[in-house]
Write an enzyme that holds these catalytic residues in place. Structure first.
Site, PDB file in Angstrom:
ATOM      1  N   HIS A 101       0.834  -1.197   0.000  1.00  0.00           N
ATOM      2  CA  HIS A 101       0.000   0.000   0.000  1.00  0.00           C
ATOM      3  C   HIS A 101       0.870   1.249   0.000  1.00  0.00           C
ATOM      4  O   HIS A 101       1.914   1.291   0.653  1.00  0.00           O
ATOM      5  CB  HIS A 101      -0.941   0.018   1.214  1.00  0.00           C
ATOM      6  CG  HIS A 101      -0.246  -0.196   2.515  1.00  0.00           C
ATOM      7  ND1 HIS A 101       0.133  -1.442   2.966  1.00  0.00           N
ATOM      8  CD2 HIS A 101       0.167   0.680   3.475  1.00  0.00           C
ATOM      9  CE1 HIS A 101       0.736  -1.339   4.136  1.00  0.00           C
ATOM     10  NE2 HIS A 101       0.787  -0.050   4.470  1.00  0.00           N
ATOM     11  N   HIS A 103       1.104   5.149   1.021  1.00  0.00           N
ATOM     12  CA  HIS A 103       0.532   6.170   1.892  1.00  0.00           C
ATOM     13  C   HIS A 103       0.559   7.503   1.148  1.00  0.00           C
ATOM     14  O   HIS A 103       1.606   7.897   0.622  1.00  0.00           O
ATOM     15  CB  HIS A 103       1.374   6.318   3.167  1.00  0.00           C
ATOM     16  CG  HIS A 103       1.385   5.111   4.045  1.00  0.00           C
ATOM     17  ND1 HIS A 103       0.558   4.977   5.143  1.00  0.00           N
ATOM     18  CD2 HIS A 103       2.118   3.967   4.009  1.00  0.00           C
ATOM     19  CE1 HIS A 103       0.795   3.813   5.743  1.00  0.00           C
ATOM     20  NE2 HIS A 103       1.742   3.192   5.075  1.00  0.00           N
TER      21      HIS A 103
HETATM   22  P1  AMP Z   1       2.017   0.167   7.314  1.00  0.00           P
HETATM   23  O1  AMP Z   1       2.684   0.453   8.619  1.00  0.00           O
HETATM   24  O2  AMP Z   1       2.709   0.829   6.158  1.00  0.00           O
HETATM   25  O3  AMP Z   1       1.794  -1.315   7.079  1.00  0.00           O
HETATM   26  O4  AMP Z   1       0.624   0.884   7.391  1.00  0.00           O
HETATM   27  C1  AMP Z   1      -0.586   0.251   7.613  1.00  0.00           C
HETATM   28  C2  AMP Z   1      -1.628   1.333   7.649  1.00  0.00           C
HETATM   29  O5  AMP Z   1      -2.899   0.737   7.522  1.00  0.00           O
HETATM   30  C3  AMP Z   1      -1.621   2.159   8.931  1.00  0.00           C
HETATM   31  O6  AMP Z   1      -1.421   3.522   8.607  1.00  0.00           O
HETATM   32  C4  AMP Z   1      -3.012   1.886   9.520  1.00  0.00           C
HETATM   33  O7  AMP Z   1      -3.560   3.022  10.138  1.00  0.00           O
HETATM   34  C5  AMP Z   1      -3.805   1.488   8.303  1.00  0.00           C
HETATM   35  N1  AMP Z   1      -4.946   0.602   8.533  1.00  0.00           N
HETATM   36  C6  AMP Z   1      -4.949  -0.547   9.246  1.00  0.00           C
HETATM   37  N2  AMP Z   1      -6.184  -1.103   9.235  1.00  0.00           N
HETATM   38  C7  AMP Z   1      -6.956  -0.284   8.482  1.00  0.00           C
HETATM   39  C8  AMP Z   1      -8.329  -0.311   8.095  1.00  0.00           C
HETATM   40  N3  AMP Z   1      -9.166  -1.306   8.449  1.00  0.00           N
HETATM   41  N4  AMP Z   1      -8.800   0.701   7.314  1.00  0.00           N
HETATM   42  C9  AMP Z   1      -7.988   1.699   6.951  1.00  0.00           C
HETATM   43  N5  AMP Z   1      -6.674   1.790   7.272  1.00  0.00           N
HETATM   44  C10 AMP Z   1      -6.175   0.805   8.043  1.00  0.00           C
END
Ligand code: AMP
Ligand code: ZN
Length: 139
Positions: A101, A103
């Site tokens: 993903h 950001h």
């Molecule tokens: P990472 O540390 O790059 O893996 O980021 C994962 C991101 O996913 C974090 O910024 C979380 O806040 C976000 N996240 C986790 N669960 C959800 C969800 N159900 N809906 C939207 N964002 C999420």
């Protein structure tokens, strides 16, 4: 590369809700529930790929197009002055959700969010040595 328990796959399948902002047949963008700054949005391939390194090149153009569209939308909607696009790959880099993903984070003057604090090499030789090692590993 399937993972039945993947939270982002569940979002893609509609099994858990998200605040969707953009979608194509292969890409989805939705609001991050824990925004580093309000407006923080995630852009993902709908197919499950764990990291950037697993994403097939033929998805690159559609992903970049989505990141740019979402980035512009986020900036306009939040009246942001800047935009960070970032990605964590593997746990050591801070990845928590192992479905690739991007950001997309709106930025404002003096918003206090710090990333990429600069470091330094012992000397230029060290940097050159690493550059040579990296060049050798690029396939
Ligand atoms: P990472 O540390 O790059 O893996 O980021 C994962 C991101 O996913 C974090 O910024 C979380 O806040 C976000 N996240 C986790 N669960 C959800 C969800 N159900 N809906 C939207 N964002 C999420
Ligand atoms: Zn997934």
């Amino acid at each position: 590369m399937k993972d039945p328990d993947c939270i982002f796959c569940k979002i893609v399948r509609g099994e858990i809700p998200c605040a969707e902002v953009y979608a194509t047949s292969r890409v989805l963008a939705f609001m991050d529930i824990g925004p580093v700054i309000k407006g923080h949005t995630l852009v993902i391939p709908k197919e499950h790929y764990p990291t950037l390194l697993d994403i097939p090149n033929d998805l690159g153009e559609e992903l970049l197009d989505a990141i740019k569209r979402v980035g512009r939308g986020v900036m306009e909607a939040t009246n942001a002055a800047g935009l960070n696009v970032g990605m964590n790959n593997h746990a050591a880099a801070g990845q928590v959700v192992f479905h690739a993903h991007f950001h997309v984070v709106p930025r404002f003057p003096d918003d206090g969010f710090k990333l990429w604090p600069p470091g330094k090499y012992d000397d230029m030789e060290e940097m050159e040595r690493l550059a040579a090692a990296i060049r050798q590993q690029i396939k």
